[in-house]
Design an enzyme around this catalytic site. Sequence first.
Site: not given
Lengths: 326, 422
Positions: A29, A60, A83, A85-86, A88, A129
């Site tokens: 991105e 993602e 990030f 965090d994403f 998953m 984040h």
Amino acid sequence: MREISYSEAIREAMSEEMRRDTAVFLVGEDVAVFGGVWGVSDGMLAEFGDERVRDTPISEAAIIGAGLGAALVGMRPIVEIMFGDFLMCGGDQIVNQAAKARFMSGGKANVPLTLRVTSGAPGSAAAQHSQSPESWFMNVPGIKIAAPSTPADAKGLLKTAVRGADPVLFFEHKMLYGETGPVPEDADFTVPFGQANVVRQGRDVTVIAVSIMVPKALAAADLLAAEGISVEVIDPRTLVPLDKETLIHSVAKTSRVIIAHEAHRRSGPGAEIAAMLAEEAVEYLDGPIIRVGAKNVPLPYSPVLENFVLPGVDDIVAAARLLASK
Amino acid sequence: MSNENRYEVVMPKLGLIMTEARLMEWHKPDGAWVVKGEPLFSLESDKSEIEIEASVNGRLQILIPAGETVPVMTPVAHLLAEKVAQGAAQSTAQNEVRATPKARAAARQQGIDLAALSGSGPRGMIVAADLPDADMPKAAPQPTIQATPVARKMAAELGLDLAKVTGTGENGRITRDDVTRTAAARLAQPQAVPPAPALPLTGLRGVIAERLSAGWRERPQVTLTAEVDATNLVSARQQLAAELGRKLSYNAFFMAAAARALHEQPHVNVRLTAEGIAQLAEIHVGLAVDTDRGLLVPVVRQADSKSIPALDEEISALAQRALDGQLLPDELTGGTFTITNLGAFGIDAFTPIVNPPETAVLGIGRISPRPVVVGRQVEVRDMVVLSLSFDHRLLDGGPAARFLQRVGQLVERPFALVQINN
């Protein structure tokens, strides 16, 4: 040696590998036109063109899937995840496909895929984040996990990841991007996986520090030295594979261990390292293995609360004092 | 009595169709201490006899006598846990010692009892730095044996020496299977193995063995004996006890006499050092105490400056702590002379062994009425034999005899002990 930033070191590693091998490309991105939201790929579009530096939709699953597919057909993709965090969102691509492809294909397919992932709390980025997801994937065989703490390690480990035959999760702490340090200019400089770095030698307490906690452990070591507590700081550099030998050797010397990471304490990387030390080095231990990590709550937005939840220099100092009985 | 301290032994259901069984025989008497794994009782079911082992340690309380037939799952006995049963307080206390693996290993190597130490580490646990280094007597170091905690526990329960077990685990670590295999092999051996396992010469026993044999090898030791009249001492003790309203130990009087004699004859209060014979400025008298764990010698500091009631109080407190295993290392070291009293066991005279690095030791026999010639008459007097063993390198027979004579005089004239040296 010239000094460059962690961010520049990563760009240098990517650019050198892309010049060396046309199978290497960058996808993610905002990595192309915008130069990466963290500025890491700034200028790469101009040098390599939009075939090899590609912007993607915000998915993602799609980005990692694209990287996985390209790797399966012989490319060496570098995928940037803005990030961690994403991760998953692309979890199945990582856990069930990338990590398993070689084994499910009976060794016919390799996945030389490098997933560059930002991690850690950049300050008031709140719970979605700010996470440090390294240990989420330590339970999945088939993926290597790197977490460099210096510009030189960032460059050397990234080049090893790109040149290797395995999927690699390469965690870049957001607060390290601006840190500078000496970085070799040699285009073939690499840092091997599974080789911990004894950053500082000490006698009394071993601090096994991951990523951002390495500079914090060094700051703590300076404070503790003034109190007569000699701290050895070890950066494992890669969590999978883990350099058990160096860690055990240090514990045999100091008998006292602190494991520091920004990930939450519960089931963070320290849980695995502590269990390994309990299994293989318990006879050397002269006190409990102490984990320093984020408290087990989602990271708050409020700076006051965030600072309370995140592990800091003072947490390492307090743990070392407790272990050294001072 | 709470249930957590009581394990219920039931008639087991050993087959799908088994409904009852006859309790044939108890292998342990009611009230006996039973160790986990020992045969507890035999039952008869469907014409087969089966032996049942104890599942836990405990004191046996039989509910169903031998010969009765009961349905399966009927409680047949209780095993009372250590906290409830008497005589097992020691092992409970051991379980409460909190120490790091490194401190435990070091203590094991040095023969140090962790229960006597206090911890300075996190949560009060004993860390390696809490172990005494030079001051504590050390047993000969044993090679470190790597074993898993469960293997250690099993070996301890079975009385198995881990040094005789071959480890097959990682890095040669001894595992549960290794202990089981070794124990089974030991059981399989015919009568060659003696029925009672030998007590390992470790811990306090090891320290005693090491120190005494070193003392015996290095010291040419001689013992003098003298029978003295303790009639006045017996009377003095009765008078002082009546005055204070409490019992007093003879040892307080003998210690006072020894301390006074040491004060007057400092040539006995010496120690051999690398530089030569060192005169010791202070008089610290140890008292041999017989405990379950072995001989301990707590030390009374500056014994020559203390009154008999004060000595008595201190001796009594030290002896109690010795029996409880609570003496601190400081209280067991630094003596310059020792007294040892075997009178309570009916011993008349003996040759005590010098307690290194001291120069002499006074042995005290029993005080008993005996016929004695006084003037030209036979009288019944309370007599006691004093035995002085000494290191002949540091002390000649003459000075040693003078010392023993002086102790004897003070026993015969206890009023002289009222005076205290300063």
